[in-house]
Design an enzyme around this catalytic site. Sequence first.
Site, PDB file in Angstrom:
ATOM      1  N   ASP A  21      38.823  13.288   3.833  1.00 48.72           N
ATOM      2  CA  ASP A  21      39.026  14.730   3.703  1.00 48.72           C
ATOM      3  C   ASP A  21      39.753  15.069   2.396  1.00 48.72           C
ATOM      4  O   ASP A  21      40.604  14.303   1.931  1.00 48.72           O
ATOM      5  CB  ASP A  21      39.840  15.242   4.890  1.00 48.72           C
ATOM      6  CG  ASP A  21      39.759  16.744   5.043  1.00 48.72           C
ATOM      7  OD1 ASP A  21      38.882  17.366   4.416  1.00 48.72           O
ATOM      8  OD2 ASP A  21      40.583  17.301   5.786  1.00 48.72           O
ATOM      9  N   GLY A  22      39.402  16.214   1.833  1.00 47.29           N
ATOM     10  CA  GLY A  22      40.122  16.720   0.678  1.00 47.29           C
ATOM     11  C   GLY A  22      39.334  16.769  -0.614  1.00 47.29           C
ATOM     12  O   GLY A  22      39.873  17.151  -1.659  1.00 47.29           O
ATOM     13  N   ASN A  69      29.301  20.308   9.519  1.00 45.79           N
ATOM     14  CA  ASN A  69      29.278  20.594   8.082  1.00 45.79           C
ATOM     15  C   ASN A  69      28.063  21.390   7.628  1.00 45.79           C
ATOM     16  O   ASN A  69      28.034  21.896   6.501  1.00 45.79           O
ATOM     17  CB  ASN A  69      29.358  19.296   7.267  1.00 45.79           C
ATOM     18  CG  ASN A  69      30.743  18.681   7.247  1.00 45.79           C
ATOM     19  OD1 ASN A  69      30.896  17.484   7.023  1.00 45.79           O
ATOM     20  ND2 ASN A  69      31.772  19.494   7.490  1.00 45.79           N
TER      21      ASN A  69
END
Length: 254
Positions: A21-22, A69
């Site tokens: 993540d990120g 997503n």
Amino acid sequence: MSPPPNGATSRVPRHLAIVMDGNGRWANRRMMPRVIGHKFGVDALVRIIHACRDRGIAHLTVFAFSSENWNRPQEEVSGLMNLVLVAVSKYLERMAADGVRIRIIGDRARVAAKVREAWDHAERMTAANQAITVNVAFNYGGRWDMVQACQALVRDGVEPDAIDDAAIARRLSLADAPELDLFIRTGGEVRISNFLLWQAAYAELYFTDCLWPDFDERALDAALADFAARDRRYGRVKKDVKSDGTPVSFAPET
């Protein structure tokens, strides 16, 4: 096996899972499009695959694209799909030569044919490799995984009284992988986001603020050191341990 590099602990998980993540926030902070963050995220994944192999981790499962997503902007979704093709073209030969076995888990039905073909090629080319197995979860969700396992039970004609943990586990996407030991999430969020819901039941959880493109060997070693210090009792009371902290025997809790 030689000692792990960079000060990593000798008590490593057999099976490590990572929510990468990120990427988007990493790009935003640099005034770049989010898809550029995903590109740097692929580069980080390649580094971590090799770091895990060098540290003796046999199975690595990464969350590349969740079933949720699809709700992201179409431009970003298209960029992620194209990135799959770029990554296979750029890194597959190196992965194969380095003993990496690649497997894709998730619902393939919604994914474009050219992406499925790239996955099939990667799986065939690396099928015999044994240094490390990398499971890439794409269009995957933990609830989906359990639903498809239940559907398989029905198709197989399993009677209700014959359904137990083992019967379900044999039909999950990671049926041939060992139990999940360590679950890492980067990016500062403290949740598992529908990833490996069944498999994470007794996994150790580790959360870090580090954004995925910045997650490197030093960050991995910090997570492994934290894992090595955990007291894993599985609902029981530890009676004795070896000198390295590995449990020898357990006494039931009373």
